[in-house]
Write an enzyme that holds these catalytic residues in place. Structure first.
Site, mmCIF file in Angstrom:
data_model
loop_
_atom_site.group_PDB
_atom_site.id
_atom_site.type_symbol
_atom_site.label_atom_id
_atom_site.label_comp_id
_atom_site.label_asym_id
_atom_site.label_seq_id
_atom_site.Cartn_x
_atom_site.Cartn_y
_atom_site.Cartn_z
ATOM 1 N N ASN A 138 -14.380 5.758 4.609
ATOM 2 C CA ASN A 138 -14.546 4.775 5.679
ATOM 3 C C ASN A 138 -13.607 4.987 6.863
ATOM 4 O O ASN A 138 -13.950 4.651 7.994
ATOM 5 C CB ASN A 138 -14.414 3.358 5.129
ATOM 6 C CG ASN A 138 -15.598 2.978 4.275
ATOM 7 O OD1 ASN A 138 -16.722 3.422 4.516
ATOM 8 N ND2 ASN A 138 -15.372 2.171 3.258
ATOM 9 N N HIS A 148 -4.614 6.139 -1.324
ATOM 10 C CA HIS A 148 -5.254 6.051 -0.008
ATOM 11 C C HIS A 148 -4.266 6.324 1.128
ATOM 12 O O HIS A 148 -4.680 6.476 2.273
ATOM 13 C CB HIS A 148 -5.853 4.653 0.152
ATOM 14 C CG HIS A 148 -7.255 4.622 0.668
ATOM 15 N ND1 HIS A 148 -8.107 5.708 0.712
ATOM 16 C CD2 HIS A 148 -7.981 3.583 1.174
ATOM 17 C CE1 HIS A 148 -9.274 5.341 1.216
ATOM 18 N NE2 HIS A 148 -9.224 4.065 1.507
ATOM 19 N N TYR A 187 -5.577 -0.779 9.276
ATOM 20 C CA TYR A 187 -6.158 -0.601 7.949
ATOM 21 C C TYR A 187 -7.176 0.527 8.038
ATOM 22 O O TYR A 187 -7.754 0.800 9.088
ATOM 23 C CB TYR A 187 -6.766 -1.885 7.357
ATOM 24 C CG TYR A 187 -5.687 -2.893 7.013
ATOM 25 C CD1 TYR A 187 -5.024 -2.827 5.797
ATOM 26 C CD2 TYR A 187 -5.307 -3.866 7.928
ATOM 27 C CE1 TYR A 187 -4.009 -3.722 5.491
ATOM 28 C CE2 TYR A 187 -4.299 -4.761 7.632
ATOM 29 C CZ TYR A 187 -3.646 -4.685 6.411
ATOM 30 O OH TYR A 187 -2.641 -5.554 6.115
ATOM 31 N N ASP A 234 -6.911 11.228 2.417
ATOM 32 C CA ASP A 234 -7.196 11.414 0.994
ATOM 33 C C ASP A 234 -8.662 11.770 0.784
ATOM 34 O O ASP A 234 -9.517 11.377 1.569
ATOM 35 C CB ASP A 234 -6.869 10.133 0.223
ATOM 36 C CG ASP A 234 -7.695 8.948 0.701
ATOM 37 O OD1 ASP A 234 -7.475 8.498 1.842
ATOM 38 O OD2 ASP A 234 -8.572 8.480 -0.046
ATOM 39 N N ASN A 246 -10.233 1.286 7.217
ATOM 40 C CA ASN A 246 -11.627 1.220 7.651
ATOM 41 C C ASN A 246 -11.805 1.023 9.153
ATOM 42 O O ASN A 246 -12.920 1.105 9.655
ATOM 43 C CB ASN A 246 -12.362 0.106 6.905
ATOM 44 C CG ASN A 246 -12.411 0.365 5.413
ATOM 45 O OD1 ASN A 246 -12.002 1.420 4.927
ATOM 46 N ND2 ASN A 246 -12.911 -0.600 4.673
ATOM 47 N N TYR A 268 0.806 -1.225 0.000
ATOM 48 C CA TYR A 268 0.000 0.000 0.000
ATOM 49 C C TYR A 268 0.839 1.275 0.000
ATOM 50 O O TYR A 268 0.292 2.372 -0.090
ATOM 51 C CB TYR A 268 -0.946 0.014 1.207
ATOM 52 C CG TYR A 268 -1.927 -1.128 1.185
ATOM 53 C CD1 TYR A 268 -2.948 -1.173 0.246
ATOM 54 C CD2 TYR A 268 -1.816 -2.175 2.089
ATOM 55 C CE1 TYR A 268 -3.847 -2.228 0.213
ATOM 56 C CE2 TYR A 268 -2.711 -3.233 2.069
ATOM 57 C CZ TYR A 268 -3.719 -3.252 1.129
ATOM 58 O OH TYR A 268 -4.607 -4.300 1.100
#
Length: 188
Positions: A112, A19, A64, A91, A66, A14
């Site tokens: 989220n 994100h 993460y 973001d 969310n 990632y």
């Protein structure tokens, strides 16, 4: 203490994705302020230090995106940080790539990570540094877009936006947030 939280996803896969601009901004603040992110607790990576006479907490939740609230709430409780001292960097699909926008409160707007923070904090009233990543084109799915990397053409705009966010974070240490918001939101 003022907490700067950058939202993103942990792991090499990632790194440098759209994100993860929140993580990228925290990394830049860490370098600039010489605050290593050398502590792990509450599912987060963080560091503390002093900048402009203020005690500062830099945080990258490792839950993460969310589930970001699962890290942030316990850290805020542990350090006894009031909601008005929370600054969240993330973001935003609704802003053009490279544009930043500061807000004092609001809904999750479909994000989220922000939804998780609002749920765990019990309030939407925290300061936000939104970094524009634009919207997907040509029918690309949103999830694929936000987890994708910036194109070569986008990289200078994102680098400028991260730098502007760093400057806005610095200003937020010594000025009222509404003043910082007015200064940075009018910049194009």
């Amino acid at each position: 203490m003022i907490a700067f939280v950058g939202l993103g996803n942990p792991g090499k896969e990632y790194e440098k994705t759209r994100h993860n601009v929140g993580f990228m901004t925290i990394d830049e603040l860490s370098k600039k302020w010489d605050i290593p992110l050398n502590q792990s607790k509450f599912h987060g990576q963080f560091g503390t230090g002093f900048v402009s006479g203020q005690k500062v907490l830099l945080v990258k939740p490792l839950t993460y995106m969310n589930l970001s609230g699962e890290c942030v709430r316990p850290l805020m409780d542990y350090y006894d940080i009031p909601l008005e001292h929370l600054k969240v960097i993330y973001d935003d699909l609704d802003l053009p790539t490279g544009r930043i926008r500061l807000r004092t409160k609001g809904s999750a707007g479909g994000h989220n990570g922000i939804k998780s923070l609002i749920q765990h904090l019990g309030s939407p009233e925290f300061d936000r540094f939104r970094i524009g990543i634009g919207r997907p084109q040509n029918g690309m799915k949103v999830v694929d877009y936000v987890l994708g990397r910036f194109s070569e053409e986008e990289q200078p705009d994102i680098a400028s936006a991260i730098q502007a966010s760093v400057e806005a974070c610095e200003a937020a240490l010594t000025k009222p947030f509404l003043e910082v918001m007015n200064d940075f939101n009018k910049k194009v």
